[in-house]
Design a protein around this motif. Structure first.
Motif, PDB file in Angstrom:
ATOM      1  N   UNK A  46      -7.904  -5.208 -32.497  1.00 40.45           N
ATOM      2  CA  UNK A  46      -6.623  -5.305 -31.794  1.00 40.45           C
ATOM      3  C   UNK A  46      -5.651  -4.234 -32.272  1.00 40.45           C
ATOM      4  N   UNK A  47      -5.609  -4.008 -33.570  1.00 44.40           N
ATOM      5  CA  UNK A  47      -4.722  -2.981 -34.110  1.00 44.40           C
ATOM      6  C   UNK A  47      -5.150  -1.599 -33.631  1.00 44.40           C
ATOM      7  N   UNK A  48      -6.451  -1.355 -33.616  1.00 45.60           N
ATOM      8  CA  UNK A  48      -6.967  -0.076 -33.143  1.00 45.60           C
ATOM      9  C   UNK A  48      -6.606   0.134 -31.668  1.00 45.60           C
ATOM     10  N   UNK A  49      -6.749  -0.920 -30.873  1.00 50.21           N
ATOM     11  CA  UNK A  49      -6.420  -0.830 -29.447  1.00 50.21           C
ATOM     12  C   UNK A  49      -4.927  -0.514 -29.248  1.00 50.21           C
ATOM     13  N   UNK A  50      -4.058  -1.157 -30.021  1.00 54.57           N
ATOM     14  CA  UNK A  50      -2.608  -0.928 -29.905  1.00 54.57           C
ATOM     15  C   UNK A  50      -2.249   0.513 -30.242  1.00 54.57           C
ATOM     16  N   UNK A  51      -2.870   1.042 -31.277  1.00 52.44           N
ATOM     17  CA  UNK A  51      -2.600   2.425 -31.663  1.00 52.44           C
ATOM     18  C   UNK A  51      -3.143   3.393 -30.610  1.00 52.44           C
ATOM     19  N   UNK A  52      -4.297   3.080 -30.046  1.00 53.43           N
ATOM     20  CA  UNK A  52      -4.855   3.929 -28.992  1.00 53.43           C
ATOM     21  C   UNK A  52      -3.924   3.948 -27.773  1.00 53.43           C
ATOM     22  N   UNK A  53      -3.350   2.790 -27.442  1.00 48.64           N
ATOM     23  CA  UNK A  53      -2.407   2.709 -26.318  1.00 48.64           C
ATOM     24  C   UNK A  53      -1.150   3.524 -26.610  1.00 48.64           C
ATOM     25  N   UNK A  54      -0.684   3.476 -27.849  1.00 39.28           N
ATOM     26  CA  UNK A  54       0.498   4.259 -28.246  1.00 39.28           C
ATOM     27  C   UNK A  54       0.198   5.755 -28.148  1.00 39.28           C
ATOM     28  N   UNK A  55      -1.024   6.139 -28.510  1.00 36.11           N
ATOM     29  CA  UNK A  55      -1.423   7.549 -28.394  1.00 36.11           C
ATOM     30  C   UNK A  55      -1.408   7.985 -26.927  1.00 36.11           C
ATOM     31  N   UNK A  56      -1.895   7.127 -26.035  1.00 35.66           N
ATOM     32  CA  UNK A  56      -1.923   7.457 -24.617  1.00 35.66           C
ATOM     33  C   UNK A  56      -0.518   7.662 -24.060  1.00 35.66           C
ATOM     34  N   UNK A  57       0.444   6.902 -24.562  1.00 33.33           N
ATOM     35  CA  UNK A  57       1.826   7.050 -24.097  1.00 33.33           C
ATOM     36  C   UNK A  57       2.396   8.407 -24.501  1.00 33.33           C
ATOM     37  N   UNK A  58       1.972   8.889 -25.672  1.00 27.61           N
ATOM     38  CA  UNK A  58       2.437  10.197 -26.135  1.00 27.61           C
ATOM     39  C   UNK A  58       1.700  11.341 -25.444  1.00 27.61           C
ATOM     40  N   UNK A  59       0.458  11.065 -25.028  1.00 24.38           N
ATOM     41  CA  UNK A  59      -0.378  12.102 -24.416  1.00 24.38           C
ATOM     42  C   UNK A  59      -0.791  11.612 -23.029  1.00 24.38           C
TER      43      UNK A  59
END
Length: 426
Positions: A46-59
């Motif tokens: 879940x933590x990995x998924x949240x960080x991946x989603x945050x990365x997508x928002x930046x990129x």
């Protein structure tokens, strides 16, 4: 009026395909980063998924596709290596140099490498300076123990195997058998494999007078020297220092038994301490380095890389893969992942608030040695070690017979590995 409606509907139908085409074109323009990981718990994923989603928002031009194959991970990766078709980013799960090294991009030019924990240098870097993977966290395995029990009986955390055996005997005697001194979840053979693998390092590697690195590496090791570990385990069983159901006990029993103060030591680490605290906050679980075996030697942590991110060198998206690694290596993000996995970060500039933080700090000067099987044994020996432990505890094989079996399997798997390597190079 009817003609007006038909005209309006016609206009709508003309506009909609255009919108759809624009949206489809925007989605197609995105680059997809495929990531494979061995993360197993819900909190980690879940933590990995949240960080991946945050990365997508930046990129906005990058989409992240996460995959968690579970038990199929290794087989899946072997197939993909054979086809030279790896994910853009993948977890090397302890095999960054040995198994995946030729497939990974060099990460030495990345800023976070300046903060790589020196304990991981021998595992994630080669002599020329290539960095094989980014360590999301790092393993430091030893012995988990019940502080309450040791405090109650006035026992100091053992630093040698002799002290460990004395502690086990004292716990059995003073508790009148009501506490299991050393608990194994032997239904899962990895419990026995962990014992052999973890104690093989102080037996055969760390003491200069008993160093077998060369023999293990070139295939001339005499497996009779391994018998000590089976003898010791069998002696523990004979003296009833292990749980009676060591061969059939399951990991699912551990947390509840530890929370009831019925277990003193076990080899299980990870989230054990916090899981026990949730059931019984009065029970304090700690972790100590693996005790030394030979006189004059020091205790050690066993571990190295646990979860990593390596970039496939032939990926069409190496640049984007490195951007994702940079994002994950930001101190705040690295801290989140370390805490989600209950293990120290692989970076020295990240201090994670994890359950065993005080223990790791107390033993911060203790050396970390790589997992024995990853450096000195051919692929497939982990399962052999686990089965051997089960057969020993079930009185199917004697300690001497165990060593002979390990020697045969070691030779067979080495030859198999060499044959496969030759075929892959043709």
């Amino acid at each position: 009026m009817k003609h007006t409606f038909v005209l309006f509907l016609s206009l709508i139908l003309l506009i909609l395909p255009g919108c759809s085409a624009e949206k489809s074109s925007a989605e197609t323009a995105k680059k997809t980063l495929t990531i494979y990981s061995t993360m197993s718990t819900d909190s980690e994923r879940d933590t990995f998924r949240k960080l991946a989603a945050a990365f997508e928002k930046e990129h906005r031009d990058i989409r992240v596709s996460l995959h968690f194959p579970g038990n199929d991970y290794e087989n899946m990766m072997r197939v993909r290596m054979a086809a030279n078709d790896l994910p853009d980013l993948f977890d090397t799960h302890g095999w960054g140099k040995i198994r995946y090294g030729e497939y990974t991009a060099d990460l030495r030019d990345m800023d976070w490498t300046q903060d790589l924990d020196p304990n991981l240098n021998s595992i994630l870097k080669n002599k020329s300076g290539k960095v094989y993977a980014y360590p999301i966290n790092q393993a430091k395995d030893g012995l988990a123990y019940n502080r309450n029990i040791l405090d109650q009986y006035g026992i100091d955390p053992p630093e040698t195997m002799d002290d460990f055996m004395k502690a086990l005997r004292m716990i059995k005697e003073k508790s009148k058998g009501s506490i299991v001194p050393f608990w194994f979840a032997g239904y899962d053979k990895s419990s026995f494999a962990q014992y052999y693998d973890q104690f093989a390092t102080p037996l055969l590697i760390t003491d200069p007078a008993h160093n077998e690195k060369k023999q293990l590496t070139n295939g001339t090791f005499h497996w009779s020297k391994f018998t000590y570990l089976s003898d010791t385990l069998k002696q523990m069983q004979k003296e009833k220092l292990l749980n009676i159901d060591a061969v059939t006990a399951k990991k699912s029993q551990l947390i509840e038994l530890m929370a009831q103060n019925k277990i003193a030591f076990t080899m299980q680490g990870g989230t054990l301490g916090q899981d026990v605290a949730q059931i019984n906050s009065k029970v304090k679980v700690g972790i100590i380095p693996t005790p030394a075996i030979h006189a004059g030697d020091d205790p050690i942590w066993i571990g190295g890389e646990r979860y990593t991110l390596a970039a496939w060198k032939d990926s069409p998206h190496v640049k984007e893969a490195k951007e994702f690694i940079s994002f994950m290596a930001r101190p705040a993000n690295a801290k989140q992942m370390a805490e989600a996995t209950s293990l120290p970060s692989g970076l020295t500039n990240v201090k994670a608030d994890i359950f065993y933080a005080n223990d790791y700090d107390h033993y911060r000067d203790v050396k970390v040695e790589p997992y024995f099987d990853r450096l000195y044994l051919p692929n497939g020996m982990w399962d052999v070690l686990g089965t051997a432990g089960q057969e020993l505890a079930a009185d199917i094989l004697t300690p001497q017979e165990i060593s002979k079996k390990l020697g045969r399997e070691y030779k067979r798997l080495r030859e198999q590995s060499e044959t496969q390597g030759a075929e892959n190079n043709e």
